[in-house]
Design a protein around this motif. Structure first.
Motif, PDB file in Angstrom:
ATOM      1  N   SER A 265     -25.456   6.082  -3.058  1.00 23.46           N
ATOM      2  CA  SER A 265     -24.686   6.476  -4.233  1.00 23.46           C
ATOM      3  C   SER A 265     -24.162   7.887  -3.986  1.00 23.46           C
ATOM      4  CB  SER A 265     -25.560   6.445  -5.489  1.00 23.46           C
ATOM      5  OG  SER A 265     -24.820   6.882  -6.618  1.00 23.46           O
ATOM      6  N   LEU A 266     -22.850   8.010  -3.835  1.00 24.90           N
ATOM      7  CA  LEU A 266     -22.227   9.292  -3.541  1.00 24.90           C
ATOM      8  C   LEU A 266     -21.060   9.529  -4.482  1.00 24.90           C
ATOM      9  CD1 LEU A 266     -21.997   9.081   0.366  1.00 24.90           C
ATOM     10  CD2 LEU A 266     -23.659  10.397  -0.940  1.00 24.90           C
ATOM     11  N   SER A 267     -20.853  10.776  -4.845  1.00 29.55           N
ATOM     12  CA  SER A 267     -19.654  11.146  -5.588  1.00 29.55           C
ATOM     13  C   SER A 267     -18.582  11.503  -4.566  1.00 29.55           C
ATOM     14  CB  SER A 267     -19.937  12.347  -6.496  1.00 29.55           C
ATOM     15  OG  SER A 267     -18.754  12.737  -7.155  1.00 29.55           O
ATOM     16  N   LEU A 268     -17.553  10.669  -4.471  1.00 31.94           N
ATOM     17  CA  LEU A 268     -16.569  10.809  -3.402  1.00 31.94           C
ATOM     18  C   LEU A 268     -15.204  11.273  -3.895  1.00 31.94           C
ATOM     19  CD1 LEU A 268     -17.386   7.590  -1.322  1.00 31.94           C
ATOM     20  CD2 LEU A 268     -18.128   9.934  -0.898  1.00 31.94           C
ATOM     21  N   TYR A 269     -15.053  11.523  -5.186  1.00 29.00           N
ATOM     22  CA  TYR A 269     -13.743  11.911  -5.704  1.00 29.00           C
ATOM     23  C   TYR A 269     -13.233  13.170  -5.003  1.00 29.00           C
ATOM     24  CZ  TYR A 269     -14.528   8.552  -9.436  1.00 29.00           C
ATOM     25  OH  TYR A 269     -14.764   7.389 -10.138  1.00 29.00           O
ATOM     26  N   ASP A 270     -11.970  13.112  -4.591  1.00 24.92           N
ATOM     27  CA  ASP A 270     -11.271  14.219  -3.933  1.00 24.92           C
ATOM     28  C   ASP A 270     -11.784  14.502  -2.525  1.00 24.92           C
ATOM     29  OD1 ASP A 270      -9.678  14.632  -6.216  1.00 24.92           O
ATOM     30  OD2 ASP A 270     -11.245  15.882  -7.116  1.00 24.92           O
ATOM     31  N   GLN A 271     -12.658  13.643  -1.993  1.00 25.78           N
ATOM     32  CA  GLN A 271     -13.103  13.790  -0.621  1.00 25.78           C
ATOM     33  C   GLN A 271     -12.287  12.888   0.296  1.00 25.78           C
ATOM     34  OE1 GLN A 271     -17.221  14.274   0.507  1.00 25.78           O
ATOM     35  NE2 GLN A 271     -17.864  14.042  -1.625  1.00 25.78           N
ATOM     36  N   THR A 272     -12.141  13.320   1.556  1.00 29.88           N
ATOM     37  CA  THR A 272     -11.452  12.508   2.552  1.00 29.88           C
ATOM     38  C   THR A 272     -12.450  11.549   3.194  1.00 29.88           C
ATOM     39  OG1 THR A 272      -9.834  14.228   3.024  1.00 29.88           O
ATOM     40  CG2 THR A 272     -10.136  12.534   4.701  1.00 29.88           C
ATOM     41  N   ILE A 273     -12.109  10.278   3.210  1.00 31.77           N
ATOM     42  CA  ILE A 273     -12.956   9.273   3.838  1.00 31.77           C
ATOM     43  C   ILE A 273     -12.109   8.499   4.853  1.00 31.77           C
ATOM     44  CG2 ILE A 273     -14.375   9.052   1.771  1.00 31.77           C
ATOM     45  CD1 ILE A 273     -13.037   6.318   1.267  1.00 31.77           C
ATOM     46  N   THR A 274     -12.785   7.870   5.779  1.00 32.56           N
ATOM     47  CA  THR A 274     -12.113   6.999   6.749  1.00 32.56           C
ATOM     48  C   THR A 274     -12.744   5.627   6.679  1.00 32.56           C
ATOM     49  OG1 THR A 274     -11.636   8.846   8.242  1.00 32.56           O
ATOM     50  CG2 THR A 274     -11.534   6.636   9.179  1.00 32.56           C
ATOM     51  N   VAL A 275     -11.925   4.608   6.442  1.00 29.20           N
ATOM     52  CA  VAL A 275     -12.397   3.229   6.351  1.00 29.20           C
ATOM     53  C   VAL A 275     -12.064   2.523   7.668  1.00 29.20           C
ATOM     54  CG1 VAL A 275     -12.259   1.053   5.101  1.00 29.20           C
ATOM     55  CG2 VAL A 275     -12.029   3.227   3.860  1.00 29.20           C
ATOM     56  N   HIS A 276     -13.089   1.989   8.323  1.00 31.64           N
ATOM     57  CA  HIS A 276     -12.943   1.281   9.592  1.00 31.64           C
ATOM     58  C   HIS A 276     -13.007  -0.222   9.309  1.00 31.64           C
ATOM     59  CE1 HIS A 276     -13.913   5.205  11.400  1.00 31.64           C
ATOM     60  NE2 HIS A 276     -14.905   5.256  10.532  1.00 31.64           N
TER      61      HIS A 276
END
Length: 754
Positions: A265-276
């Motif tokens: 469970s992470l708060s990811l708003y406004d973070q850059t993520i990479t989906v593989h």
């Protein structure tokens, strides 16, 4: 990596090797070209540089036609080139003015004057200049006049098709993401900044991180995918939907990527993520209600969770401070395994002190201060084990700590997890004296054990002859140093040397940690916690993007040495240059050549030299990967040493002439296929192959390897054998080797069985 944009006037004067191409996606065919460029530049001492464009020429040349979307963004393309060892990229702006540049002008003004080019590496279909008039033939003619080396890298075929950006683009758009990943050599990925959505996923019990598909990037076919998602150096198993969400947004046209991370469970708003993107599970569907959609999504979650546990596809789960943790999840084994691989440039004194250090570290820790108490503790963990090993990879030293154990016991405990904790105790909490130095008694005992092993190698005549032959071939290059150190260097290691080695291991070495087994999140988290205890060292960070073996320089002329010793069985070693670099996909042709020549029981050396001629008790061949050298070795009666050497050489000539029996070729293919398939038979082999893939720069699955093997024919094997040149002959024997001319008998042998 230095990136220069369109201004030739800013170029620093330096000798350069130039790789030419657009490199969209930097797929396995591109990497074959880049690896060739980097390897050859290191060999001749020039800067590996890529000359390319920020935008595809088709955007300018064909304005009326819509250009197919890119496989990778410019930033990703630059990152992939840097990771492959490129030191400099020149990004040429492509406009109508540049498009009108004649091919000869490009060669003279750009490659010739501006770059100080000494080497050019291209693919066979490379075109350049106005109207794409320039081709490889023109490039070769120009380079020949200028004294510039040209390398034409063959196209790579996989699964019956040429590997190309166009083919990858098609696979992605059709939802064939596993195929796209195989052609790329890594999963197709999309990065973006997480934005707030409607929160429907959270309401249904599976909150998603939402990112848009970047403009200009090829979009995967709409649907649900098994994915992995990277956030701040951590990669998590995930499930992803990409599409226009027809159930909840009837009029949406722009696709959205919605990703749910498993077990975190992470708060990811406004973070850059990479989906593989790994594999498509189903197409996007329109459901009759949100409740129906939620029910199907829960079914998807179960299916994708199981997919992740069974796929056995390695991935980097954690990366920070030049420390990488890779994982292969599999449920086929009760055991789990781990290896910590430290890599440093080789030096004679360093090899000795590191080899002694890893033995001292694995002899105990503060909680278990000797081998006896340590062995009892491991026995209590249901037979878990912890070991060490040192190897050489060209002129790079590799020191490994390994452990294995049962992943789970009936009482719910994890013997493997406890063994993993113990391995880090041995590394970070060793047995030290009051002055903070390694315990003198342990050091003395481990030094004695190491020296005994080194002397045992010397008494093993085959091993001794091999080491002496490699040393003769290597000359003053570090590639010939033994990984465990020379006896005199081990004897000379001081207390200060051991403390230096400890700092080198913890603060300077490139470190990769690999896990394989039915790894759960708790085990992963406890291992990452251990890795975070390691010192944050700028020296390790300076190793980016990686540590590669230096290309081996072959002797200019034939080296020969005869060593007279009291031996009943003489040893004959022949070393041939001409194999492709360790980083090349042509390694599969090398495997075929070696198997036919002497790598297996069906081989020519075994059948002819041993069985038919009776010249050898044993005889075989082996490719020395990091020396680009084929080694032939035989145990023979001393009086037959010269005749055996000539008969061995004759078998190389037979393969080059393509006059050997077809059954040798078919048997070789069968044996190599079996060896490739057996890679998955045990955890140790899986971990070994994972470590090897990092050094060679190619991560190939079993099916990929089998496909590349299937593309090899007799002509390719013959061409490789024809490139082999004998560079070193070493004899360990009890009597002088006669130099009588036995060419006639060798020629007779070469003609048998054709």
């Amino acid at each position: 990596m230095n990136i220069i944009r369109s201004d030739l006037g800013t170029l620093e004067a330096a000798p350069r090797g130039i790789g030419l191409g657009f490199f969209d996606g930097v797929h396995i065919g591109h990497r074959e070209l880049i690896h060739t460029l980097v390897h050859e530049c290191r060999r001749i001492g020039c800067r590996p540089t890529v000359y390319t464009f920020a935008e595809h020429p088709g955007v300018v040349l064909h304005k009326d036609a819509s250009f197919c979307d890119y496989v990778s963004t410019l930033d990703d393309r630059m990152a992939q080139l840097a990771a492959a060892g490129v030191e400099e990229v020149f990004l040429q702006h492509f406009d109508e003015s540049y498009a009108s540049l004649e091919a000869e002008e490009f060669l003279d003004l750009v490659l010739g004057e501006a770059f100080g080019t000494q080497l050019v590496v291209v693919g066979p279909d490379y075109r350049f200049g106005k109207g794409a008039r320039g081709d490889v033939a023109l490039l070769q003619h120009w380079a020949g006049e200028k004294g510039i080396s040209i390398h034409i890298v063959p196209e790579i075929e996989l699964y019956g098709q040429k590997v190309s950006s166009t083919g990858i683009r098609k696979a992605v758009s059709e939802g064939e993401l596993r195929l796209a990943g195989r052609l790329l050599g890594r999963p197709f990925s999309i990065s973006g900044t997480v934005r707030r959505g409607r929160g429907l996923g959270k309401t249904l019990g599976f909150p998603t991180a939402n990112i848009p598909v970047p403009d200009g990037l090829v979009c995967p076919a709409y649907g649900v995918y098994a994915t992995r998602t990277t956030v701040n150096g951590r990669t998590y198993e995930s499930i992803t939907n990409i599409g226009v969400r027809p159930t909840v947004e009837a009029n949406a046209r722009k696709p959205l990527i919605e990703t749910f991370l498993f077990d975190i469970s992470l708060s990811l708003y406004d973070q850059t993520i990479t989906v593989h993107f790994l594999e498509r599970i189903r197409p996007e569907l329109k459901f009759g209600s949100v409740m129906e959609m939620g029910s199907r999504i829960r079914q998807d979650l179960d299916e994708v969770r199981a997919w992740h546990r069974d796929v056995e596809m390695p991935y980097v789960a954690y990366e920070d401070r030049q420390i990488r943790l890779s994982v292969i999840r599999t449920r086929r084994f009760a055991q789990a395994g781990a290896q910590m691989v430290f890599r440093l440039p080789m030096e004679a004194a360093r090899n000795a002190r590191i080899a002694l250090l890893v033995r001292v570290l694995t002899a105990g820790c503060r909680r278990y201060p000797d081998r006896k108490s340590l062995a009892l503790a491991l026995d209590d963990l249901y037979g878990s084990s912890i070991d060490e090993r040192t190897d050489r990879q060209g002129n790079v030293l590799s020191a490994s700590l390994t452990c294995d154990g049962l992943m789970r016991w009936r009482d719910g405990s994890s013997p493997f997890g406890a063994a993993l904790d113990l391995m880090f105790e041995m590394l970070l909490d060793p047995v030290l004296d009051d002055q903070g130095r390694f315990d003198a008694q342990i050091v003395r005992k481990e030094r004695q054990n190491l020296l005994m092993e080194i002397r045992a190698h010397e008494n093993d005549r085959a091993q001794y002859a091999y080491e002496q032959g490699v040393a003769l071939l290597s000359g003053d290059q570090l590639h010939g140093l033994p990984a465990s150190g020379r006896a005199e260097d081990v004897a000379a290691v001081t207390e200060d040397d051991l403390m230096l080695a400890y700092r080198e291991l913890l603060e300077e070495a490139e470190l990769n940690v690999d896990l394989a087994g039915d790894i759960d999140l708790d085990t992963l988290e406890r291992l990452i916690a251990h890795l975070k205890k390691l010192p944050d060292s700028q020296k390790r960070r300076r190793l980016l993007p990686g540590l590669w073996p230096t290309p081996f320089v072959q002797p200019e002329s034939l080296l020969e040495k005869t060593e007279i010793r009291d031996v009943e069985q003489a040893r004959v070693l022949l070393f041939y240059e001409g194999l492709p670099p360790y980083c090349s996909l042509s390694h599969f042709t090398t495997l075929m050549l070696n198997s036919i020549l002497g790598g297996d029981a069906h081989s020519l050396l075994f059948e002819i030299v041993r069985e038919k001629m009776g010249l050898a008790y044993s005889v075989f061949s082996s490719p020395l990967r990091y020396l680009s050298t084929m080694m032939l070795i035989a145990g023979v009666p001393p009086r037959e040493a010269q005749a055996a050497a000539q008969a061995m050489d004759a078998q190389v000539a037979r393969i080059a002439a393509d006059t050997y029996d077809e059954r040798h070729y078919e048997s070789a293919r069968t044996m190599i296929e079996q060896a490739i398939r057996s890679r998955a038979d045990d955890l140790g082999t899986l971990l070994h192959h994972l470590a090897l893939s990092r050094v060679t720069g190619r991560q190939l699955g079993i099916e990929d390897s089998l496909s590349l093997l299937a593309g090899i024919d007799r002509q390719q094997v013959a061409a490789l054998a024809a490139r082999l040149t004998l560079k070193t002959r070493y004899f360990l024997t009890s009597e002088p080797v006669t130099q009588a001319d036995t060419a006639g008998s060798a020629a007779t042998v070469a003609g048998e069985g054709g």
